[in-house]
Scaffold this motif. Structure first.
Motif, mmCIF file in Angstrom:
data_model
loop_
_atom_site.group_PDB
_atom_site.id
_atom_site.type_symbol
_atom_site.label_atom_id
_atom_site.label_comp_id
_atom_site.label_asym_id
_atom_site.label_seq_id
_atom_site.Cartn_x
_atom_site.Cartn_y
_atom_site.Cartn_z
ATOM 1 N N HIS A 1 0.905 2.060 -14.264
ATOM 2 C CA HIS A 1 1.018 1.157 -15.416
ATOM 3 C C HIS A 1 1.737 -0.146 -15.035
ATOM 4 O O HIS A 1 1.940 -1.017 -15.882
ATOM 5 C CB HIS A 1 1.794 1.847 -16.544
ATOM 6 C CG HIS A 1 3.194 2.250 -16.153
ATOM 7 N ND1 HIS A 1 3.458 3.068 -15.076
ATOM 8 C CD2 HIS A 1 4.394 1.920 -16.685
ATOM 9 C CE1 HIS A 1 4.763 3.244 -14.977
ATOM 10 N NE2 HIS A 1 5.352 2.551 -15.927
ATOM 11 N N LEU A 2 2.139 -0.248 -13.769
ATOM 12 C CA LEU A 2 2.877 -1.430 -13.323
ATOM 13 C C LEU A 2 1.964 -2.356 -12.522
ATOM 14 O O LEU A 2 0.887 -1.949 -12.073
ATOM 15 C CB LEU A 2 4.060 -1.006 -12.452
ATOM 16 C CG LEU A 2 5.088 -0.077 -13.113
ATOM 17 C CD1 LEU A 2 6.111 0.402 -12.088
ATOM 18 C CD2 LEU A 2 5.794 -0.796 -14.271
ATOM 19 N N SER A 3 2.422 -3.591 -12.326
ATOM 20 C CA SER A 3 1.630 -4.523 -11.529
ATOM 21 C C SER A 3 1.605 -4.066 -10.068
ATOM 22 O O SER A 3 2.457 -3.277 -9.642
ATOM 23 C CB SER A 3 2.231 -5.924 -11.620
ATOM 24 O OG SER A 3 3.481 -5.946 -10.959
ATOM 25 N N GLY A 4 0.641 -4.556 -9.328
ATOM 26 C CA GLY A 4 0.454 -4.120 -7.936
ATOM 27 C C GLY A 4 1.688 -4.270 -7.079
ATOM 28 O O GLY A 4 1.955 -3.441 -6.206
ATOM 29 N N SER A 5 2.467 -5.301 -7.331
ATOM 30 C CA SER A 5 3.639 -5.547 -6.474
ATOM 31 C C SER A 5 4.817 -4.646 -6.851
ATOM 32 O O SER A 5 5.827 -4.619 -6.157
ATOM 33 C CB SER A 5 4.058 -7.015 -6.581
ATOM 34 O OG SER A 5 4.449 -7.298 -7.918
ATOM 35 N N ALA B 1 0.824 -1.216 0.000
ATOM 36 C CA ALA B 1 0.000 0.000 0.000
ATOM 37 C C ALA B 1 0.855 1.262 0.000
ATOM 38 O O ALA B 1 0.319 2.356 -0.006
ATOM 39 C CB ALA B 1 -0.922 0.005 1.218
ATOM 40 N N ILE B 2 2.173 1.097 -0.003
ATOM 41 C CA ILE B 2 3.036 2.279 -0.076
ATOM 42 C C ILE B 2 3.165 2.686 -1.540
ATOM 43 O O ILE B 2 3.528 1.878 -2.391
ATOM 44 C CB ILE B 2 4.414 1.989 0.560
ATOM 45 C CG1 ILE B 2 4.241 1.798 2.059
ATOM 46 C CG2 ILE B 2 5.390 3.135 0.266
ATOM 47 C CD1 ILE B 2 5.488 1.365 2.772
ATOM 48 N N ARG B 3 2.830 3.939 -1.807
ATOM 49 C CA ARG B 3 2.861 4.446 -3.180
ATOM 50 C C ARG B 3 3.677 5.732 -3.242
ATOM 51 O O ARG B 3 3.910 6.391 -2.236
ATOM 52 C CB ARG B 3 1.430 4.746 -3.664
ATOM 53 C CG ARG B 3 0.516 3.531 -3.749
ATOM 54 C CD ARG B 3 0.937 2.568 -4.859
ATOM 55 N NE ARG B 3 0.920 3.174 -6.180
ATOM 56 C CZ ARG B 3 -0.137 3.205 -6.976
ATOM 57 N NH1 ARG B 3 -1.271 2.656 -6.596
ATOM 58 N NH2 ARG B 3 -0.058 3.764 -8.188
ATOM 59 N N ILE C 1 6.955 0.203 -3.044
ATOM 60 C CA ILE C 1 8.196 -0.013 -2.304
ATOM 61 C C ILE C 1 9.249 -0.727 -3.159
ATOM 62 O O ILE C 1 10.441 -0.548 -2.978
ATOM 63 C CB ILE C 1 7.894 -0.803 -0.992
ATOM 64 C CG1 ILE C 1 8.963 -0.509 0.056
ATOM 65 C CG2 ILE C 1 7.723 -2.263 -1.230
ATOM 66 C CD1 ILE C 1 8.938 0.906 0.557
ATOM 67 N N TRP C 2 8.788 -1.518 -4.114
ATOM 68 C CA TRP C 2 9.723 -2.186 -5.042
ATOM 69 C C TRP C 2 10.549 -1.136 -5.789
ATOM 70 O O TRP C 2 11.766 -1.233 -5.895
ATOM 71 C CB TRP C 2 8.931 -3.056 -6.015
ATOM 72 C CG TRP C 2 9.735 -3.637 -7.142
ATOM 73 C CD1 TRP C 2 10.474 -4.780 -7.121
ATOM 74 C CD2 TRP C 2 9.869 -3.093 -8.472
ATOM 75 N NE1 TRP C 2 11.066 -4.984 -8.343
ATOM 76 C CE2 TRP C 2 10.714 -3.979 -9.192
ATOM 77 C CE3 TRP C 2 9.351 -1.974 -9.117
ATOM 78 C CZ2 TRP C 2 11.059 -3.745 -10.521
ATOM 79 C CZ3 TRP C 2 9.696 -1.751 -10.448
ATOM 80 C CH2 TRP C 2 10.552 -2.620 -11.126
ATOM 81 N N GLY C 3 9.853 -0.133 -6.278
ATOM 82 C CA GLY C 3 10.553 0.946 -6.985
ATOM 83 C C GLY C 3 11.481 1.704 -6.059
ATOM 84 O O GLY C 3 12.591 2.103 -6.451
ATOM 85 N N ALA C 4 11.009 1.887 -4.813
ATOM 86 C CA ALA C 4 11.849 2.612 -3.851
ATOM 87 C C ALA C 4 13.142 1.843 -3.576
ATOM 88 O O ALA C 4 14.229 2.432 -3.528
ATOM 89 C CB ALA C 4 11.074 2.826 -2.558
#
Lengths: 212, 388
Positions: free
Chosen positions: B242-246, B185-187, B250-253
């Protein structure tokens, strides 16, 4: 009391200086280390660190070097003019020991403050003070600080050789303790700045004169 | 040892040539970080901005073909390391994509990228990257800043971010916040602030205020505390839609941090090299100078290798964490060596040295402390060990 032993060798002397640094801070400790000395005569270079109350009257033969962190600590850096170079004698040995012991006292005070800070913060639901890496840093600091106290009580045997390395180690430990506060310790108005200022003060008074 | 190709060597040479103009301004900006408008047209800033902008979105007149290098982490590191030999505080004061751009590269869609980099191209627009919070630092699990659904705007942003570089002078920023419980849920949201309500030193707009913080060093970065009090944020401003939920938050972070750590390490090595240069300029035969130089050059290689790893394997945290941890430590030790090598009161006699003595400590607190990096390095190594 064995009065044949130089004052600086007595553990009580070192402990008294540690107590000044720990209880009253760096400026009070610097004042004690320089009490009764003429800074111009003993200055190791053209630059000296003084308490703000000891700065010579305005319009004197010196320039004040602005430094925000030192000013927060009640300390001023001064560049001497006409008197430079003079004898560049350096601090008398017992005063050099005093200043280093004061720094150790300031270190202890900041370590105590860091422990309070770390006890109040959590990461991943765990108190920072309970993290093993943090505990290891505290243990290393306490052990090294104890070793420094012992070294300073022995400093009379060869002050020039002992006090310098003690000051270098104090600078390293000072940074270690400052880092425990995280970024909050990197704010100008945080008291842990005293450890950095003490590094500059020790640098300004780094030479120890030959014993009489 | 990693060998730079011709373009990267050209980039390195160009950055090295421009570094002295940063150094010449270092003390003045340290004394008053608000006085920066006269620096905005520095050629070094132009190069820095282009280095941090993806190749296809770069604009302006090429300087001797210098638009023609990849937007790789290695290119960024090669350039920033040399510019930091001028002054890292000036580097961090530069308007442009900075660290926010690294998140944009990971999480923004094409339209968001164009909007962001177009805005950055004028050389007058700063950006910020807001992750750290007062109570929890960079610990995402404790993040409290929240994006709360709002029927009129999409979301409203509430919370406090602290130690945010250029936060008080930026018009664009990437803010990490929660849309609910749990790590997914971190965006991240790309926000654009207007200039209404600007006041001296502190800007207040509806639902947003920024307060510059007086830091010990790297003061050019004009670090600030940001308070979001119901700032409207549209659905379109969220990154990663435009990316999948996962892979949205935080993945990007985490991927961004892997690149950022190499960058911070480069700034540390550059500052260490600047300090070494100052010492040998004054005392060519200073004791320990050869060993210090060797240690710094080893660190440079480590940082290059970490950046190349980030390009090849963006999820690899080990290389950049090790590089950042060691580069910061070596830079601090170099500053201490310099103070000793230059004699009594060296820090007072050489104001740049004193400034850099303060600056090198900042790297400890950027993108995770040494203890965080140690944990990353150990976990990654143990994971590989189990896989073997």
């Amino acid at each position: 009391m064995d009065t044949t032993v130089p004052a600086a060798t007595r553990p009580g002397y070192v402990d008294a200086a540690i107590a000044i640094g720990r209880g009253r801070g760096l400026a009070a400790g610097l004042e004690a280390a320089l009490e009764g000395l003429d800074p111009v005569t003993v200055a190791p270079s053209c630059y000296v660190a003084l308490t703000e109350t000891a700065v010579p009257a305005p319009n004197g033969p010196f320039t004040l070097i602005p430094h925000r962190l030192a000013e927060h600590e009640g300390i001023r850096f001064v560049r001497l003019h006409g008197q430079c170079p003079q004898t560049h004698a350096g601090l008398p040995p017992e005063r050099a020991v005093t200043l280093a012991a004061v720094r150790l006292g300031v270190l202890y005070a900041m370590l105590d403050a860091a422990i309070v800070f770390l006890s109040d913060r959590t990461a991943g639901g765990v108190s920072l003070i309970d993290k093993q890496l943090v505990m290891g840093t505290i243990a290393d600091t306490v052990a090294e600080a104890g070793l420094l106290r012992e070294a300073l009580t022995l400093a009379f045997t060869d002050p020039a050789a002992i006090v310098g390395p003690c000051n270098e180690q104090l600078s390293a430990l000072g940074w270690q303790v400052a880092a425990l506060f995280g970024a909050s310790g990197y704010l100008e108005d945080h008291p842990v700045r005293a450890l950095y200022v003490s590094e500059l003060v020790a640098g300004a008074w780094s030479e120890v004169s030959a014993p009489c | 040892m990693l060998t730079l190709d011709g373009r990267l060597n050209e980039l390195r040479r160009s950055a090295a040539e421009l570094a002295p103009e940063l150094r010449a301004q270092a003390l003045a900006l340290d004394a008053d970080p608000a006085q920066i408008s006269h620096l905005l047209d520095l050629p070094a800033y132009d190069l820095l901005r282009k280095t941090l902008t993806p190749r296809h979105l770069r604009s302006g007149t090429p300087r001797s073909g210098l638009l023609d290098f990849d937007h790789s982490c290695l290119a960024v590191v090669v350039s920033l390391l040399e510019l930091a030999r001028g002054d890292a505080g000036l580097v961090l004061a530069c308007p442009g994509p900075a660290l926010a751009g690294m998140v944009i590269d990971q999480l923004a869609d094409e339209a968001q990228q164009v909007r962001f980099y177009d805005a950055m191209a004028d050389g007058r627009t700063w950006s910020f990257f807001a992750m750290t919070e007062p109570a929890h630092g960079n610990d995402a699990t404790g993040m409290q800043t929240a994006l709360v659904k709002d029927p009129n705007f999409g979301y409203r942003l509430n919370g406090v971010k602290r130690y945010i570089g250029n936060g008080a002078r930026a018009r664009f920023g990437v803010v990490f916040a929660r849309t609910g419980p749990g790590p997914l849920a971190i965006r991240a949201a790309l926000i654009e602030l207007d200039n209404k309500g600007t006041t001296q030193g502190t800007r207040g707009t509806g639902g947003f205020s920024a307060r510059p913080l007086d830091m010990v060093g790297l003061r050019g970065a004009r670090v600030a505390e940001l308070v979001f009090d119901g700032l409207p944020v549209s659905e379109e401003a969220l990154l990663g839609r435009h990316l999948s939920g996962s892979r949205r938050g935080i993945w990007g972070a985490m991927r961004t941090f892997n690149r950022m750590r190499s960058v911070v390490a480069a700034l540390a090595v550059g500052t260490g090299l600047a300090i070494h240069e100052l010492v040998v300029g004054e005392r060519p035969a200073a004791p320990g100078a050869v060993e210090v130089a060797m240690r710094l050059e080893s660190c440079r290689q480590l940082v290059y290798a970490a950046a190349a790893t980030a390009d090849r394997d963006p999820d690899n945290a080990q290389a950049s964490s090790a590089a950042k941890m060691l580069a910061q430590s070596v830079a601090v030790r170099t500053s201490r060596w310099a103070a000793s090598a230059l004699g009594p009161a060296a820090a007072l006699e050489y104001p740049l040295l004193e400034k850099w003595m303060r600056d090198v400590r900042a790297f400890e607190f950027m993108e995770g402390t040494t203890n965080i990096q140690r944990a990353h390095v150990a976990r990654a190594y143990l994971r590989k060990d189990r896989e073997r």
